[in-house]
Design an enzyme around this catalytic site. Structure first.
Site, mmCIF file in Angstrom:
data_model
loop_
_atom_site.group_PDB
_atom_site.id
_atom_site.type_symbol
_atom_site.label_atom_id
_atom_site.label_comp_id
_atom_site.label_asym_id
_atom_site.label_seq_id
_atom_site.Cartn_x
_atom_site.Cartn_y
_atom_site.Cartn_z
ATOM 1 N N THR A 320 0.850 -1.196 0.000
ATOM 2 C CA THR A 320 0.000 0.000 0.000
ATOM 3 C C THR A 320 0.879 1.237 0.000
ATOM 4 O O THR A 320 1.913 1.271 0.661
ATOM 5 C CB THR A 320 -0.960 0.003 1.214
ATOM 6 O OG1 THR A 320 -1.765 1.195 1.184
ATOM 7 C CG2 THR A 320 -0.210 -0.047 2.534
ATOM 8 N N HIS A 372 2.600 -11.702 14.189
ATOM 9 C CA HIS A 372 3.655 -12.258 15.032
ATOM 10 C C HIS A 372 3.388 -13.726 15.390
ATOM 11 O O HIS A 372 4.280 -14.422 15.891
ATOM 12 C CB HIS A 372 3.792 -11.428 16.318
ATOM 13 C CG HIS A 372 5.195 -11.342 16.837
ATOM 14 N ND1 HIS A 372 6.142 -12.299 16.586
ATOM 15 C CD2 HIS A 372 5.809 -10.415 17.626
ATOM 16 C CE1 HIS A 372 7.281 -11.972 17.167
ATOM 17 N NE2 HIS A 372 7.110 -10.830 17.804
#
Length: 401
Positions: A320, A372
């Site tokens: 993006t 994560h």
């Protein structure tokens, strides 16, 4: 001959849609393959065209109604000619409503009224090109498109605030479009379901800018008018980094990790209806010109509302670019089920220390948001550093080092 007009066949991932805009009214002449209605789904706006020359006999589903896949939305009469009475009868309620609003307003349908309200326009400001001076949806869109300088002036001059009586607090409530509601839902789900973390770095864009400046004219001439931009360098650098760090290119499916042996990179495109993410397929086999050409096509079709469902399905990684709007730094949100997203930002000249000397260089902050649960901090940092190294020495992408 009477024909049922049906909603398009929706993919399995789309349960239903909403009738967004009727472009034709009962009794109005319609040519074969002419657009008659837009159906908005969670992801794209689908167009329904006339099956033959004729007229719409009856509208079964009005604007705002929910429709299922292949549900009948209108009855069409093929070969019939529009009568003067039919459109007059159908236009009467709309004309009466228009007269109540303003005697100077030309007649127009509810879709046009909605568009005028959303953009704070009066009908008298828009020139109608329809029959008898009627204002069409295209007239409003063209009016908005052809007045770029008007927006800053309107923002700078608080005209509306002057007209409001002292103590009056104006509010306007409009329903979310299906696309905007879906975007909101997915963004919240991404933050609630993933252990999202972001790491940052900065890249010296001077080598890429010099390379682009040196070859942009020859590149454009060699590739039939395709211009060399920055996005293609980032796509190719990200592709190489994804090959080196497979976890960043993977996705989580329940308790399983799905490793993808290909690189399909989504590129976020801003449209009037919201942010969409069409996907570049097999970017490892694409050249810079292929990337630029495809992205330009995505942007054009995105503005026109013509991106298809197949353009946005899948994707193993997303890029993006908030820099086109002036963003210097931001934290991008994951695009599930992907596990990482790269954020580009504005290129800005800053003083940097190079070999003990202070040098002014065009710098860009990069941000990598990652899940994560699957990607460790070490992998995320090394992935981002790999992109940085490739961009600061573009020859490494050609040499695969």
């Amino acid at each position: 001959m009477t024909i049922d007009i049906k909603a398009p066949t929706f993919p399995e991932s789309v349960a239903d849609g909403t009738v967004a805009t009727w472009h034709k009214k009962p009794g109005e002449a319609v040519a074969r393959d002419e657009l008659i209605v837009d159906i908005e789904t969670d992801k794209v706006v689908l167009e329904v065209v006339a099956p033959a020359d004729g007229v719409i006999k009856e509208i079964v589903k009005n604007e705002g109604d929910t429709v299922l896949s292949e549900e009948v939305i209108a009855v069409f009469e093929a070969g019939a000619a529009a009568t003067a009475a039919a459109p007059a009868a159908e236009a009467a309620p709309a004309a009466a409503a228009a007269e109540e609003e303003s005697s100077d307003d030309a007649a127009f349908g509810p879709a046009v009224r909605k568009l005028l309200d959303e953009n704070n326009l009066s009908a008298s400001a828009v020139k109608g090109t329809g029959k008898g001076g009627r204002i069409t949806k295209e007239d409003v869109l063209n009016h908005l498109k052809n007045k770029p300088a008007a927006a800053p002036a309107a923002a700078a001059a608080p005209v509306a605030a002057v007209e409001v009586a002292a103590g009056e607090r104006v509010e306007k409530r409009v329903p979310m479009t299906r696309l905007r509601a879906t975007i909101a839902k997915r963004l919240v789900e991404a933050q609630q379901s993933a252990a999202m973390l972001t790491t940052y770095n900065e890249v010296n864009m001077k080598p890429v800018m010099e390379l682009r400046s040196r070859y942009k004219d020859l590149f454009e001439k060699s590739h039939n008018g395709v211009r060399l931009g920055f996005m293609s360098f980032f796509v190719k650098a990200a592709t190489e980094a994804l090959k080196r760090f497979p976890a960043v290119n993977a996705s989580i499916d329940g308790n399983d990790i799905v490793y993808h042996g290909y690189q399909d990179i989504g590129v976020a495109v801003s449209t009037e209806r919201g942010l969409v993410v069409p996907v570049l397929r097999d970017t490892d086999s694409m050249g810079l010109a292929d990337v630029e050409r495809t992205i330009n096509d995505f942007a054009k079709r995105g503005r026109e509302g013509k991106l298809g469902m197949e353009d946005m399905q899948g994707g193993t990684f997303t890029i993006t670019n908030g820099g086109v709007f002036g963003s210097l730094m931001s934290t991008p949100i994951l695009n599930p089920p992907q596990t990482a997203i790269l954020g580009m930002h504005k290129i800005q000249e800053r003083p940097m220390a190079v070999n003990g000397q202070v040098v002014i260089l065009p710098m860009m902050y990069l941000a990598l948001s990652y899940d994560h649960r699957l990607i460790d901090g070490k992998e995320a940092v090394q992935f981002l550093v790999t992109i940085k190294d490739l961009l600061e020495d573009p020859a490494r992408m050609l040499l695969d080092i």
